[in-house]
Design an enzyme around this catalytic site. Structure first.
Site, short mmCIF file in Angstrom:
data_model
loop_
_atom_site.label_atom_id
_atom_site.label_comp_id
_atom_site.label_asym_id
_atom_site.label_seq_id
_atom_site.Cartn_x
_atom_site.Cartn_y
_atom_site.Cartn_z
N GLN A 145 36.46 26.19 42.94
CA GLN A 145 35.68 25.66 41.83
C GLN A 145 36.28 24.41 41.23
OE1 GLN A 145 36.48 29.36 39.45
NE2 GLN A 145 36.72 27.92 37.75
N CYS A 151 33.04 29.40 37.48
CA CYS A 151 33.26 30.64 38.22
C CYS A 151 32.01 31.50 38.29
CB CYS A 151 34.40 31.42 37.59
SG CYS A 151 34.11 31.82 35.85
N HIS A 288 36.35 35.24 33.17
CA HIS A 288 36.26 34.78 34.55
C HIS A 288 35.32 35.70 35.33
CE1 HIS A 288 37.54 32.49 37.98
NE2 HIS A 288 38.17 33.48 38.58
N ASN A 305 38.19 35.56 44.80
CA ASN A 305 38.26 34.58 43.73
C ASN A 305 37.67 33.25 44.20
OD1 ASN A 305 38.82 33.50 41.23
ND2 ASN A 305 41.02 33.79 41.35
#
Length: 336
Positions: A145, A151, A288, A305
């Site tokens: 990102q 996110c 997040h 992630n």
């Protein structure tokens, strides 16, 4: 960065720097890291400031990894010249948006009428001892990102990518940038580009407009004007559900497909490997959005992630069982 702020920060951090007795070894570590991460600073003042921050973070990493009681290791990465405050500001979602979401604003876009169905299914479903959707080919590669709090768009895109594979047997990268540019208050969605947003708003949008591919709408890590028109723009989901806040419900959902989850990633910055349990469980701040792709035989959660494959375990983190980092707090799943 403001020059006066840099100078003041250097003055404040200098005692820490001197106390660490900066060695040739640490200087070599910085030079190697700086070269690998292609660091270029505005001036010598900022460079000195970043070096001091780096040395302090390097010391924290060494102290953590020397403790045999820790269940996870940490390492130098792209965040190693940032303070914890800068990391939160540049990478994580803004606290005011989080507070609004927890008051219920962000939930307006979800299909809450499916919750009862989820609870009934979880009570009667036989759970696998472990599951990992990566081994089934249902998870796209890890993305990055950048220094943009987007996110939420990566979590939502990854969720739709996996469901599309499960339903249509096609692993396609969807456009996070389309979500960043188009899922906005101007279009009726409470998400705010690089400041933060909510995966549920992306699902609401994609169910009406569709989401195109990454190739057709590449990611640039800044919010731009939406270039999508019409209501037939690729993949369209039909239904999604909110997962109840228990370990069994999340495990049950993961037996069906990956799940978009919100977490407290305040202390994730230097994670390298192992079972992470470093969140302050008495003060969880959901800041997040990521993708849960499974759990192992010891009930550790496997999470994808969006900080590049160079972070963590090739872009993944394993969280300790139960509600570590608030992983059970706010989760959604595509079902049709």
């Amino acid at each position: 960065m403001n020059k006066k702020f840099i100078i003041l920060s250097i003055i404040m951090l200098m005692p820490l720097c001197l106390a660490q007795d900066i060695s040739v070894e640490k200087l070599l570590a910085y030079n190697k890291w700086s070269s690998q991460n292609q660091r270029a600073y505005l001036n010598e003042d900022e460079k000195l400031y970043r070096q001091i921050v780096f040395f302090e973070n390097l010391q924290k990493i060494k102290e953590h990894n020397s403790n045999p009681n820790n269940t996870y290791s940490i390492h130098l990465n792209q965040f190693s010249d940032m303070t914890r405050e800068e990391f939160a500001e540049k990478i994580l979602m803004k606290q005011d948006l989080i507070n609004d979401y927890m008051k219920g604003i962000g939930q307006q876009a979800t299909h809450n009428n499916a919750n009862n169905e989820t609870q009934m299914n979880s009570q009667n479903h036989t759970l696998a001892a472990s599951i990992d959707w990566r081994t089934k080919g249902a998870v796209t590669s890890v993305k990055d990102q950048g220094q943009c709090g987007s996110c939420w768009s990566f979590s939502a895109a990854a969720l739709m990518e996996s469901f599309n594979f499960i339903q249509n047997k096609a692993l396609v990268n969807f456009s996070e940038q389309q979500l960043v540019d188009c899922v906005t208050p101007e279009n009726g969605y409470p998400s705010y580009g690089c400041k933060g947003g909510w995966p549920a708003t992306c699902l609401d949008y994609a169910s009406k407009v569709g989401i195109t591919t990454l190739d057709k709408y590449p990611y640039v890590a800044v919010q731009k004007n939406c270039t999508v028109t019409g209501t037939n723009n690729g993949f369209k989901l039909k239904k999604w559900i909110v997962i109840p806040n228990t370990s069994n419900d999340l495990k049950s959902a993961l037996n069906f497909s990956p799940v978009s989850v919100l977490v407290d990633a305040t202390n994730w910055d230097y994670y390298s490997s192992g079972i992470f349990n470093g969140c302050n469980q008495t003060n969880i701040n959901l800041n997040h959005a990521v993708l849960a792709v499974g759990y192992d035989e010891k009930d550790n959660w496997i999470v994808k992630n969006s900080w590049s494959a160079g972070w963590g375990e090739h872009g993944y983190i394993r969280l300790a069982p139960n509600n570590t980092c608030g992983i059970l707090s706010s989760n959604i799943q595509v079902t049709a």
